[in-house]
Design an enzyme around this catalytic site. Structure first.
Site, PDB file in Angstrom:
ATOM      1  CG  HIS A 669      -1.858   1.094   1.370  1.00  0.00           C
ATOM      2  ND1 HIS A 669      -3.060   1.107   0.703  1.00  0.00           N
ATOM      3  CD2 HIS A 669      -1.823   2.245   2.088  1.00  0.00           C
ATOM      4  CE1 HIS A 669      -3.728   2.212   1.004  1.00  0.00           C
ATOM      5  NE2 HIS A 669      -2.990   2.926   1.850  1.00  0.00           N
ATOM      6  CG  ASP A 717       1.953  -8.595  -2.797  1.00  0.00           C
ATOM      7  OD1 ASP A 717       2.013  -7.428  -2.355  1.00  0.00           O
ATOM      8  OD2 ASP A 717       2.645  -9.009  -3.750  1.00  0.00           O
TER       9      ASP A 717
HETATM   10  O1  9MR Z   1      -3.808   4.998   3.059  1.00  0.00           O
HETATM   11  C1  9MR Z   1      -4.159   4.950   4.443  1.00  0.00           C
HETATM   12  C2  9MR Z   1      -3.121   4.172   5.202  1.00  0.00           C
HETATM   13  O2  9MR Z   1      -1.888   4.824   5.123  1.00  0.00           O
HETATM   14  C3  9MR Z   1      -3.558   3.978   6.634  1.00  0.00           C
HETATM   15  O3  9MR Z   1      -2.672   3.089   7.285  1.00  0.00           O
HETATM   16  C4  9MR Z   1      -4.958   3.416   6.684  1.00  0.00           C
HETATM   17  C5  9MR Z   1      -5.480   3.291   8.101  1.00  0.00           C
HETATM   18  O4  9MR Z   1      -5.474   4.472   8.777  1.00  0.00           O
HETATM   19  O5  9MR Z   1      -5.853   4.216   5.938  1.00  0.00           O
HETATM   20  C6  9MR Z   1      -5.511   4.337   4.586  1.00  0.00           C
HETATM   21  O6  9MR Z   1      -6.391   5.176   3.975  1.00  0.00           O
HETATM   22  C7  9MR Z   1      -7.668   4.653   3.691  1.00  0.00           C
HETATM   23  C8  9MR Z   1      -8.673   5.213   4.667  1.00  0.00           C
HETATM   24  O7  9MR Z   1      -8.433   4.780   5.962  1.00  0.00           O
HETATM   25  C9  9MR Z   1     -10.079   4.832   4.249  1.00  0.00           C
HETATM   26  N1  9MR Z   1     -10.337   5.256   2.909  1.00  0.00           N
HETATM   27  C10 9MR Z   1      -9.424   4.671   1.936  1.00  0.00           C
HETATM   28  C11 9MR Z   1      -8.022   5.102   2.284  1.00  0.00           C
HETATM   29  C12 9MR Z   1      -7.045   4.594   1.246  1.00  0.00           C
HETATM   30  O8  9MR Z   1      -7.072   3.209   1.117  1.00  0.00           O
END
Ligand code: 9MR
Ligand code: 9MR
Length: 754
Positions: A669, A717
């Protein structure tokens, strides 16, 4: 007999799941006009840049090129009733005139658009049915289906048919594709020291193993040792020990009962590039500076992020969020992005930079440490050639940011550090840092952040002293001011619900941060006030509290202080030093015992939580330091077993480090390294460590695809699985530390550590 896990269900790699819906009673069709049989396009809607037409019984639209985000072009349908706990099958048959990746979501139809289904699907001109099964988490009488088809350079034609959404579906059984049942470190083993692997088998009696030499001959044979059922994978496992094989070579394999492992090397150099690649992660993820193609190659080059160039707001004049306003701005440009997101957090920044500095400090203090390997010219950073070790240059990039987060003198909370700085709202993926248009905001100061600053800045002071006396003095002043401020405000806790636009990193226990900061300040200054703070701490002398079973982490930092006091020259009395070292070896003994019990040999008996790989590696660091201090091989072998685990000797046969091993993670991610979403973007750079198995299933992909997973297999993954597959500064730091330790063992030829 060896059980081969077959890929019956396209589970872990593909987002498309073949669905056994046997025995299930499908509910009524929820999509209105999903077959377009009567020629109407209602009640489907599209964004203004689309015209929806029904062509030969399919819904089609010409998608404009040159849009930026997936959601810039959408086809959708509203008013879909979702019932919490119900399992749905969503199916559709799309085509596109050019190959594209689209996003398919079933979500709230208002901000924050919380998704019940969030999938990325690859579409071509061949009409192939796609289907996804998901379980709704909340009731919603009017959810929304959207096909997000924007973000493409070139225009194309998108068509869709046979759209269907029905309840009463069955979750496909968890059945990951795990390849060979014979599991090894897919990178390699040092010639000296333990070489152990694991095999999944139903056999209860020992099996014969054969190590195949790179030249095709047999290097060694022996018998496996049955372990029994491994609770972390719920599989029957044996181990095999081929430590007797010491000849250097590339491309060894192990065969057991007709099944062959992934290949691996034996040699003194096996950790050579991992040391520098794991550290390169930090330059790649710097904020506030262009990432230079001359240092990272064209593919990984990018413009500077958050430097006040449109559409960025810039981190050089950030003020507090409206919820808790302040009358000043901070110039907090620079630092590292935390992870896949663009937030910058003092809490997590502290442990990350501290572990980088400790890696260098270990190279200075350990018998076989090679500080040159981290010295000037060792890393691809812009500061090369400035006569300062490159790892310290990298650390300084973050230290400058951490110090900039301190509340200015004269303010009510002067000396405290703001907990974090990040976007007002969560952004989507992919997104390069320089394209982030969100406002940037400081969140309130916290005691934990302030002590992270005190600890890391104290360490900075002693490490920079030989190179830059002024900077060392600045670090020390910042550390001491932070310590004093934390004493004055010992219980300012970050809000656990403050997680919009950035992570919360809330920590409701700060005794460990106090201990860590006191240890670093004492090691640097020798002042009695810090010694006294250590002796007075309830944690002092308590090995289990200082080194919990589940490992050190951003929320458990006291052990970092012990590691420093045990290894860095300081003014503890001989008796006090003996106590500290005893605590360390007591903890190391417990981790070594966990490793001896584990079917996969890892020094970890904790829960598989978000970022579990880093917890495994942090335990391995404690063992490595115990090895440095005592020379005991049992500590070294258990430490290296932590690396073996993340590099492939595990229940998924997965190397969690990009670019290392045959079955390595590559879709972590990350908003820039988002190749899975946009083929024009790169995969994560080599040496990036995925968070790893997380049994709590805390993201939509995990919730869909990992239901029923055994703890150490709760990993996928997939770029949208941020709770199992993100990458961050605090997870790569222990990887870099251990790779540096292991490379020192190899290249010094001194694996006894003394
Ligand atoms: O991209 C975000 C990641 O870095 C964090 O670890 C995670 C949890 O806080 O959240 C991700 O962002 C998501 C958000 O929480 C919900 N909407 C989709 C975002 C992207 O996937
Ligand atoms: O590493 C953090 C983990 O311990 C927490 O359980 C999780 C949810 O709060 O957040 C993790 O940290 C994320 C942070 O909040 C935002 N940037 C990405 C981090 C790694 O996923």
């Amino acid at each position: 007999m060896v059980v081969t896990a077959t890929a019956a269900v396209a589970g872990l790699v593909a987002a498309v799941v073949a669905l056994p819906t046997a025995n299930a009673e499908p509910g009524p069709e929820l999509i209105v006009n999903g077959d377009f049989a009567d020629g109407s396009n209602l009640p489907w809607w599209g964004t203004e840049n689309l015209t929806l037409e029904v062509v030969e019984g399919r819904l089609c639209a010409d998608v404009p090129g040159g849009t930026v985000n997936a959601w810039d072009v959408i086809i959708g349908q509203d008013d879909l009733p979702m019932v919490a706990g119900e399992t749905y099958e969503f199916a559709y048959t799309p085509t596109s005139s050019a190959p594209v990746t689209i996003r398919t979501l079933i979500q709230q139809n208002v901000d924050p658009w919380a998704a019940e289904l969030s999938a990325t699907d690859q579409i071509t001109d061949e009409a192939t049915p796609i289907s996804h099964v998901f379980t709704a988490g909340t009731d919603n009488p009017a959810a929304q289906l959207v096909f997000q088809i924007g973000g493409s350079e070139d225009p194309f034609t998108f068509c869709v048919d046979d759209v269907s959404l029905r309840g009463g579906a069955e979750t496909p059984p968890f059945d990951p594709e795990t390849g060979s049942p014979v599991r090894v470190n897919q990178v390699g083993y040092l010639p000296d020291g333990a070489k152990v692997g694991s095999v999944v088998t139903e056999a209860t009696e020992p099996l014969e193993w054969t190590v195949n030499a790179p030249d095709g001959g047999v290097a060694a044979t022996g018998d496996t040792m049955p372990v029994g059922e491994d609770p972390t994978s719920r599989e029957n496992v044996h181990t095999f020990d081929f430590s007797e094989v010491t000849a250097a070579g590339k491309g060894y394999t192990v065969t057991i009962d007709g099944e062959t492992s992934e290949p691996f090397d034996i040699g003194t150099e096996v950790y050579d590039t991992l040391r520098t690649d794991a550290l390169a992660y930090y330059y790649h993820n710097r904020s506030g500076i262009e990432i230079d193609a001359a240092l990272v190659g064209e593919e990984y080059a990018r413009p500077a992020g958050h430097v006040n160039v449109e559409p960025n707001q810039g981190d050089d004049g950030v003020t507090c969020w409206a919820t808790d306003p302040c009358d000043y701005t901070l110039d907090a440009a620079g630092g590292w992005y935390d992870a896949g997101d663009h937030g910058k957090y003092v809490v997590n920044g502290g442990i990350s930079v501290a572990q980088l500095m400790s890696s260098y400090e270990r190279a200075l203090t350990a018998e076989n440490g090679d500080s040159e390997a981290l010295g000037d010219g060792s890393l691809a950073v812009p500061e090369q050639g400035n006569d300062v070790p490159d790892i310290l240059d990298e650390a300084k990039w973050e230290m400058d940011f951490l110090m900039a987060m301190q509340v200015p003198a004269g303010e009510e909370l002067a000396g405290m550090a703001h907990h974090k700085l990040h976007d007002a709202q969560w952004t989507g993926l992919p997104l390069l840092p320089d394209r982030d248009a969100q406002p940037r905001e400081l969140h309130p100061p916290s005691t934990a952040a302030t002590l992270n600053l005190a600890a890391s800045a104290a360490q900075c002071a002693r490490l920079f002293a030989p190179y830059d006396a002024d900077y060392a003095a600045q670090c020390l002043a910042s550390a001491e001011t932070a310590w004093d401020a934390a004493q004055a405000h010992p219980n300012m806790l970050a809000d656990p619900n403050d997680g919009t636009g950035g992570g919360a990193y809330s920590d409701n226990k700060v005794s460990d941060e106090f201990y860590w900061a006191a240890a670093e300040l004492f090691a640097t200054t020798g002042a009695d006030v810090y010694r006294q703070a250590l002796l007075d701490s309830e944690l002092h002398g308590d090995a289990e509290a200082l080194f919990p079973t589940g490992g050190l982490s951003w929320g458990e930092t006291a052990g970092l202080g012990v590691l420093t006091l045990a290894t860095v020259e300081n003014d503890l009395t001989d008796a006090q030093l003996t106590d500290v070292r005893d605590v360390l070896t007591t903890a190391a003994d417990a981790y070594a015992a966990d490793a001896a019990d584990a079917a996969y040999g890892l020094p970890f008996a904790g829960e598989y939580v978000w970022g579990s790989n880093s917890q495994v590696l942090n335990n391995a660091i404690v063992l490595a330091v115990a090895h440095d201090l005592t020379g005991e091989a049992v500590y070294r072998d258990a430490a290296i077993a932590g690396l073996d685990y993340v590099l492939g000797r595990n229940p998924l046969n997965q190397s969690y480090v990009t670019g290392y091993g045959e079955r390595a993670s590559e879709n972590q991610h990350h908003r820039f390294w988002a190749n899975q979403l946009d083929p024009d973007l790169p995969n994560p750079a080599a040496g990036s460590l995925a968070g790893g198995p997380n049994e709590a299933l805390q993201d939509p992909i995990a919730e869909q695809q990992l239901v029923g997973c055994p703890p150490a297999q709760c990993y996928i993954d997939h770029i949208e699985s941020y709770a199992t597959n993100e990458i961050t500064i605090n997870w790569n730091a222990p990887l870099a530390w251990l790779a540096s330790y292991a490379d020192d063992l190899g290249s010094s030829g001194n694996t006894s550590g003394s």
